[in-house]
Design a protein around this motif. Structure first.
Motif, PDB file in Angstrom:
ATOM      1  N   ASP A 130       0.838  -1.205   0.000  1.00  0.00           N
ATOM      2  CA  ASP A 130       0.000   0.000   0.000  1.00  0.00           C
ATOM      3  C   ASP A 130       0.873   1.256   0.000  1.00  0.00           C
ATOM      4  O   ASP A 130       1.881   1.324   0.717  1.00  0.00           O
ATOM      5  CB  ASP A 130      -0.911   0.030   1.224  1.00  0.00           C
ATOM      6  CG  ASP A 130      -2.075  -0.933   1.119  1.00  0.00           C
ATOM      7  OD1 ASP A 130      -2.357  -1.398  -0.003  1.00  0.00           O
ATOM      8  OD2 ASP A 130      -2.706  -1.217   2.157  1.00  0.00           O
ATOM      9  N   ASN A 131       0.460   2.240  -0.778  1.00  0.00           N
ATOM     10  CA  ASN A 131       1.177   3.506  -0.858  1.00  0.00           C
ATOM     11  C   ASN A 131       0.605   4.519   0.132  1.00  0.00           C
ATOM     12  O   ASN A 131      -0.620   4.637   0.261  1.00  0.00           O
ATOM     13  CB  ASN A 131       1.087   4.095  -2.267  1.00  0.00           C
ATOM     14  CG  ASN A 131       1.720   3.196  -3.313  1.00  0.00           C
ATOM     15  OD1 ASN A 131       2.717   2.523  -3.041  1.00  0.00           O
ATOM     16  ND2 ASN A 131       1.162   3.169  -4.509  1.00  0.00           N
ATOM     17  N   VAL A 132       1.473   5.253   0.807  1.00  0.00           N
ATOM     18  CA  VAL A 132       1.070   6.329   1.712  1.00  0.00           C
ATOM     19  C   VAL A 132       1.724   7.611   1.230  1.00  0.00           C
ATOM     20  O   VAL A 132       2.957   7.693   1.139  1.00  0.00           O
ATOM     21  CB  VAL A 132       1.478   6.030   3.167  1.00  0.00           C
ATOM     22  CG1 VAL A 132       1.163   7.226   4.069  1.00  0.00           C
ATOM     23  CG2 VAL A 132       0.753   4.786   3.676  1.00  0.00           C
ATOM     24  N   ALA A 133       0.909   8.609   0.903  1.00  0.00           N
ATOM     25  CA  ALA A 133       1.403   9.876   0.367  1.00  0.00           C
ATOM     26  C   ALA A 133       1.862  10.779   1.511  1.00  0.00           C
ATOM     27  O   ALA A 133       1.080  11.096   2.404  1.00  0.00           O
ATOM     28  CB  ALA A 133       0.307  10.566  -0.440  1.00  0.00           C
ATOM     29  N   VAL A 134       3.129  11.192   1.480  1.00  0.00           N
ATOM     30  CA  VAL A 134       3.694  12.031   2.534  1.00  0.00           C
ATOM     31  C   VAL A 134       4.099  13.373   1.946  1.00  0.00           C
ATOM     32  O   VAL A 134       5.019  13.458   1.131  1.00  0.00           O
ATOM     33  CB  VAL A 134       4.895  11.341   3.208  1.00  0.00           C
ATOM     34  CG1 VAL A 134       5.516  12.253   4.255  1.00  0.00           C
ATOM     35  CG2 VAL A 134       4.459  10.022   3.834  1.00  0.00           C
ATOM     36  N   MET A 135       3.368  14.411   2.352  1.00  0.00           N
ATOM     37  CA  MET A 135       3.655  15.769   1.884  1.00  0.00           C
ATOM     38  C   MET A 135       3.921  16.636   3.114  1.00  0.00           C
ATOM     39  O   MET A 135       3.052  17.358   3.598  1.00  0.00           O
ATOM     40  CB  MET A 135       2.485  16.321   1.060  1.00  0.00           C
ATOM     41  CG  MET A 135       2.824  17.590   0.302  1.00  0.00           C
ATOM     42  SD  MET A 135       1.487  18.042  -0.851  1.00  0.00           S
ATOM     43  CE  MET A 135       2.216  19.470  -1.651  1.00  0.00           C
ATOM     44  N   LEU A 136       5.138  16.489   3.622  1.00  0.00           N
ATOM     45  CA  LEU A 136       5.541  17.167   4.844  1.00  0.00           C
ATOM     46  C   LEU A 136       6.789  17.994   4.612  1.00  0.00           C
ATOM     47  O   LEU A 136       7.629  17.667   3.762  1.00  0.00           O
ATOM     48  CB  LEU A 136       5.855  16.143   5.945  1.00  0.00           C
ATOM     49  CG  LEU A 136       4.717  15.278   6.482  1.00  0.00           C
ATOM     50  CD1 LEU A 136       5.283  14.236   7.446  1.00  0.00           C
ATOM     51  CD2 LEU A 136       3.672  16.140   7.190  1.00  0.00           C
ATOM     52  N   ASN A 137       6.923  19.051   5.395  1.00  0.00           N
ATOM     53  CA  ASN A 137       8.213  19.710   5.505  1.00  0.00           C
ATOM     54  C   ASN A 137       9.142  18.772   6.272  1.00  0.00           C
ATOM     55  O   ASN A 137       8.704  17.769   6.835  1.00  0.00           O
ATOM     56  CB  ASN A 137       8.064  21.039   6.253  1.00  0.00           C
ATOM     57  CG  ASN A 137       7.146  22.007   5.537  1.00  0.00           C
ATOM     58  OD1 ASN A 137       7.182  22.124   4.312  1.00  0.00           O
ATOM     59  ND2 ASN A 137       6.307  22.700   6.289  1.00  0.00           N
ATOM     60  N   ASN A 138      10.410  19.094   6.309  1.00  0.00           N
ATOM     61  CA  ASN A 138      11.332  18.275   7.095  1.00  0.00           C
ATOM     62  C   ASN A 138      10.878  18.228   8.547  1.00  0.00           C
ATOM     63  O   ASN A 138      10.719  19.260   9.197  1.00  0.00           O
ATOM     64  CB  ASN A 138      12.754  18.844   7.026  1.00  0.00           C
ATOM     65  CG  ASN A 138      13.452  18.493   5.727  1.00  0.00           C
ATOM     66  OD1 ASN A 138      12.868  17.869   4.845  1.00  0.00           O
ATOM     67  ND2 ASN A 138      14.708  18.887   5.610  1.00  0.00           N
ATOM     68  N   ARG A 139      10.666  17.040   9.039  1.00  0.00           N
ATOM     69  CA  ARG A 139      10.274  16.816  10.433  1.00  0.00           C
ATOM     70  C   ARG A 139      10.445  15.325  10.726  1.00  0.00           C
ATOM     71  O   ARG A 139      10.511  14.506   9.809  1.00  0.00           O
ATOM     72  CB  ARG A 139       8.839  17.267  10.701  1.00  0.00           C
ATOM     73  CG  ARG A 139       7.805  16.666   9.767  1.00  0.00           C
ATOM     74  CD  ARG A 139       6.374  16.858  10.237  1.00  0.00           C
ATOM     75  NE  ARG A 139       5.953  18.222  10.458  1.00  0.00           N
ATOM     76  CZ  ARG A 139       5.642  18.727  11.641  1.00  0.00           C
ATOM     77  NH1 ARG A 139       5.737  17.942  12.713  1.00  0.00           N
ATOM     78  NH2 ARG A 139       5.221  19.960  11.765  1.00  0.00           N
TER      79      ARG A 139
END
Length: 249
Positions: A60-69
């Motif tokens: 399963d794919n999980v979309a991660v759209m985060l700043n560096n953290r």
């Protein structure tokens, strides 16, 4: 370099480092707490079990759209242990560009900074696979969310609250560990399917050519959605057994 390719999986590399140097400093975000290898290993377990509890399974794919953290890294560790795939999204994407990435990967779960949620709300009717988005707890504000018609926004603490129990991993170096999109200079960005072995060799190459050791301390300020930061800098540090400071990009 480990010659046994079965260990060329980020979650397995972390587990081994935690076993052999659990109290050694590993990763911190800016001036925050310096997590040891042992602490990072437990965070990987918690997040892996947390994702499994919401139905994320092998492939399963999980979309991660985060700043560096650190939540970015915890997600990568956790997903690698259950066979999930992290889709790193360039934080400048919006409109048709963001639609392309989300529809191409068919991710139904995402982890987003709140500042990017309005962009997701704008394309909600075009990304029908996406069901739920998690927001890191330090920036989660239930009273100031975009008006989604269908997508549910939840606190990432629900994922972090997974059990700390070790996860028996069947993930191999042949399995996909990440999807990274190209820059799209000749057309729509292409999602590169990157096996764990590919990710490991990126990190190992930099560890070797830079001569990284367990005594080195790496400053990482490039964005984690880019190979330079997450593989050539961070994974190289993990393989070497060193420590790193992650900063805002």
């Amino acid at each position: 370099m480990a010659t046994d390719k079965s260990s060329w999986v980020v979650g397995k590399v972390l587990a081994e480092q935690a076993r052999t140097r659990g109290e050694k400093p590993f990763i911190q975000f800016e001036k925050g707490h310096m997590h040891t290898y042992g602490e990072a290993h437990v965070m990987g377990n918690r997040v892996g079990n947390g994702y499994a509890a919401i139905g994320i399974t092998f492939g399963d794919n999980v979309a991660v759209m985060l700043n560096n953290r650190l939540e970015y890294l915890w997600s990568w560790f956790g997903l690698s242990r259950i066979g999930g795939v992290l889709v790193g999204i360039n934080t400048a994407l919006k409109g048709t560009f963001l639609t392309h990435v989300l529809t191409n990967t068919q991710a139904r779960v995402g982890v987003f900074e709140p500042e990017f949620l309005p962009w997701l709300a704008d394309i909600e009717d075009d990304v029908l696979d996406m069901d739920v988005v998690y927001v890191p707890s330090d920036v989660y504000d239930a009273d100031n969310l975009p008006a989604f018609k269908r997508i549910v926004v939840r606190n990432f603490d629900e994922i972090l609250g997974g059990a700390p129990d070790d996860i028996p991993s069947k993930v191999t170096y042949r399995d996909i560990g990440m999807i990274m999109f190209t820059s799209g200079t000749t057309g729509p960005s292409k999602g590169a399917l990157m096996p764990h072995g590919h990710l490991y060799l990126f990190g190992h190459a930099m560890e070797t050519h830079l001569g990284l050791t367990e005594d080195d301390h790496y400053y990482i300020c490039m964005p984690l959605f880019h190979a330079q930061a997450i593989m050539m800098q961070f994974f190289a540090t993990l393989i070497a057994g060193g420590s790193a400071v992650l900063a805002k990009q």
